[in-house]
Design a protein around this motif. Structure first.
Motif, mmCIF file in Angstrom:
data_model
loop_
_atom_site.group_PDB
_atom_site.id
_atom_site.type_symbol
_atom_site.label_atom_id
_atom_site.label_comp_id
_atom_site.label_asym_id
_atom_site.label_seq_id
_atom_site.Cartn_x
_atom_site.Cartn_y
_atom_site.Cartn_z
ATOM 1 N N ARG A 1 0.820 -1.199 0.000
ATOM 2 C CA ARG A 1 0.000 0.000 0.000
ATOM 3 C C ARG A 1 0.862 1.260 0.000
ATOM 4 O O ARG A 1 0.476 2.281 -0.578
ATOM 5 C CB ARG A 1 -0.936 0.013 1.210
ATOM 6 C CG ARG A 1 -1.914 1.161 1.213
ATOM 7 C CD ARG A 1 -2.961 1.022 2.294
ATOM 8 N NE ARG A 1 -3.928 2.113 2.231
ATOM 9 C CZ ARG A 1 -4.978 2.137 1.439
ATOM 10 N NH1 ARG A 1 -5.227 1.122 0.637
ATOM 11 N NH2 ARG A 1 -5.801 3.177 1.450
ATOM 12 N N GLY A 2 2.028 1.171 0.620
ATOM 13 C CA GLY A 2 2.939 2.302 0.641
ATOM 14 C C GLY A 2 3.777 2.461 -0.607
ATOM 15 O O GLY A 2 4.535 3.434 -0.714
ATOM 16 N N GLY A 3 3.669 1.524 -1.546
ATOM 17 C CA GLY A 3 4.359 1.660 -2.810
ATOM 18 C C GLY A 3 5.646 0.876 -2.960
ATOM 19 O O GLY A 3 6.330 1.012 -3.985
ATOM 20 N N THR A 4 5.997 0.056 -1.985
ATOM 21 C CA THR A 4 7.187 -0.773 -2.101
ATOM 22 C C THR A 4 6.930 -1.919 -3.063
ATOM 23 O O THR A 4 5.938 -2.628 -2.938
ATOM 24 C CB THR A 4 7.602 -1.324 -0.735
ATOM 25 O OG1 THR A 4 7.878 -0.238 0.154
ATOM 26 C CG2 THR A 4 8.845 -2.192 -0.857
ATOM 27 N N ASP B 1 -6.869 5.091 -4.312
ATOM 28 C CA ASP B 1 -8.192 5.705 -4.303
ATOM 29 C C ASP B 1 -9.199 4.889 -5.095
ATOM 30 O O ASP B 1 -10.377 4.826 -4.740
ATOM 31 C CB ASP B 1 -8.130 7.129 -4.861
ATOM 32 C CG ASP B 1 -7.360 8.074 -3.968
ATOM 33 O OD1 ASP B 1 -6.756 9.029 -4.499
ATOM 34 O OD2 ASP B 1 -7.369 7.876 -2.742
ATOM 35 N N GLU B 2 -8.744 4.256 -6.163
ATOM 36 C CA GLU B 2 -9.629 3.465 -7.012
ATOM 37 C C GLU B 2 -9.454 1.964 -6.823
ATOM 38 O O GLU B 2 -10.117 1.180 -7.515
ATOM 39 C CB GLU B 2 -9.413 3.838 -8.475
ATOM 40 C CG GLU B 2 -9.750 5.285 -8.782
ATOM 41 C CD GLU B 2 -9.707 5.614 -10.248
ATOM 42 O OE1 GLU B 2 -9.931 6.778 -10.604
ATOM 43 O OE2 GLU B 2 -9.461 4.688 -11.055
ATOM 44 N N ASN B 3 -8.570 1.559 -5.925
ATOM 45 C CA ASN B 3 -8.331 0.144 -5.648
ATOM 46 C C ASN B 3 -7.973 -0.640 -6.904
ATOM 47 O O ASN B 3 -8.529 -1.704 -7.181
ATOM 48 C CB ASN B 3 -9.542 -0.490 -4.954
ATOM 49 C CG ASN B 3 -9.766 0.057 -3.564
ATOM 50 O OD1 ASN B 3 -8.830 0.414 -2.858
ATOM 51 N ND2 ASN B 3 -11.025 0.109 -3.150
ATOM 52 N N THR B 4 -7.038 -0.096 -7.651
ATOM 53 C CA THR B 4 -6.587 -0.755 -8.861
ATOM 54 C C THR B 4 -5.089 -1.019 -8.800
ATOM 55 O O THR B 4 -4.336 -0.291 -8.159
ATOM 56 C CB THR B 4 -6.886 0.077 -10.111
ATOM 57 O OG1 THR B 4 -6.239 1.352 -10.007
ATOM 58 C CG2 THR B 4 -8.384 0.286 -10.269
ATOM 59 N N VAL B 5 -4.674 -2.069 -9.473
ATOM 60 C CA VAL B 5 -3.268 -2.384 -9.624
ATOM 61 C C VAL B 5 -3.004 -2.627 -11.101
ATOM 62 O O VAL B 5 -3.816 -3.253 -11.791
ATOM 63 C CB VAL B 5 -2.848 -3.600 -8.770
ATOM 64 C CG1 VAL B 5 -3.636 -4.850 -9.152
ATOM 65 C CG2 VAL B 5 -1.349 -3.847 -8.876
ATOM 66 N N ASN B 6 -1.884 -2.116 -11.573
ATOM 67 C CA ASN B 6 -1.545 -2.203 -12.985
ATOM 68 C C ASN B 6 -0.197 -2.881 -13.158
ATOM 69 O O ASN B 6 0.653 -2.864 -12.267
ATOM 70 C CB ASN B 6 -1.486 -0.810 -13.605
ATOM 71 C CG ASN B 6 -2.759 -0.020 -13.390
ATOM 72 O OD1 ASN B 6 -3.844 -0.470 -13.745
ATOM 73 N ND2 ASN B 6 -2.628 1.163 -12.797
ATOM 74 N N LEU B 7 -0.016 -3.470 -14.311
ATOM 75 C CA LEU B 7 1.265 -4.069 -14.666
ATOM 76 C C LEU B 7 1.616 -3.646 -16.077
ATOM 77 O O LEU B 7 0.993 -4.099 -17.039
ATOM 78 C CB LEU B 7 1.208 -5.594 -14.568
ATOM 79 C CG LEU B 7 2.538 -6.315 -14.804
ATOM 80 C CD1 LEU B 7 3.509 -6.036 -13.654
ATOM 81 C CD2 LEU B 7 2.321 -7.816 -14.965
ATOM 82 N N GLN B 8 2.582 -2.760 -16.182
ATOM 83 C CA GLN B 8 3.089 -2.339 -17.478
ATOM 84 C C GLN B 8 4.179 -3.305 -17.903
ATOM 85 O O GLN B 8 5.182 -3.461 -17.207
ATOM 86 C CB GLN B 8 3.644 -0.912 -17.404
ATOM 87 C CG GLN B 8 4.249 -0.404 -18.701
ATOM 88 C CD GLN B 8 3.230 -0.239 -19.800
ATOM 89 O OE1 GLN B 8 2.132 0.258 -19.555
ATOM 90 N NE2 GLN B 8 3.571 -0.658 -21.010
#
Length: 116
Positions: A53-56, A74-81
């Protein structure tokens, strides 16, 4: 109640890029770590990347430097580029979300195929 909606999979040529997204909804509890896993035919499911959640972040050695995981709390999304894709990246990719109290949930999986 809990829904994980994945998108962005498809067919791409070697060296190309894809961006996977996963949106989580339906739980009243906070979300901790979010991650992407993948499973190729005949192989075990493996962690591709995770983000707290902290970005690690952390990544599998095979994708480090090519893939980037990110999230929007804020939108509860996770992305993988995924950049510089290789044929060995071909797999079903699964979103994984860990909720406080209720535990972890998996998305249905989205196919990524890297082939010329």
């Amino acid at each position: 109640q809990v829904r994980l909606v994945e998108s962005g999979g498809g067919l791409v040529q070697p060296g190309g890029s894809l961006r996977l997204s996963c949106a989580a909804s339906g739980s009243g509890f906070s979300i901790g770590t979010m991650a992407w896993y993948r499973q190729a035919p005949g192989k075990q499911r493996e962690l591709v990347g995770s983000i707290t959640r902290g970005g690690t972040t952390n990544y599998a050695g095979s994708v480090k430097g090519r893939f980037t995981i990110s999230r929007d709390n804020d939108e509860n999304t996770v992305n993988l580029q995924m950049d510089s894709l290789k044929p060995e990246d071909t797999a079903v990719y699964y979103c994984n979300v860990r909720f406080l109290v209720v535990g972890e949930y998996w998305g249905p999986g989205t196919q990524v195929t890297v082939s010329s």
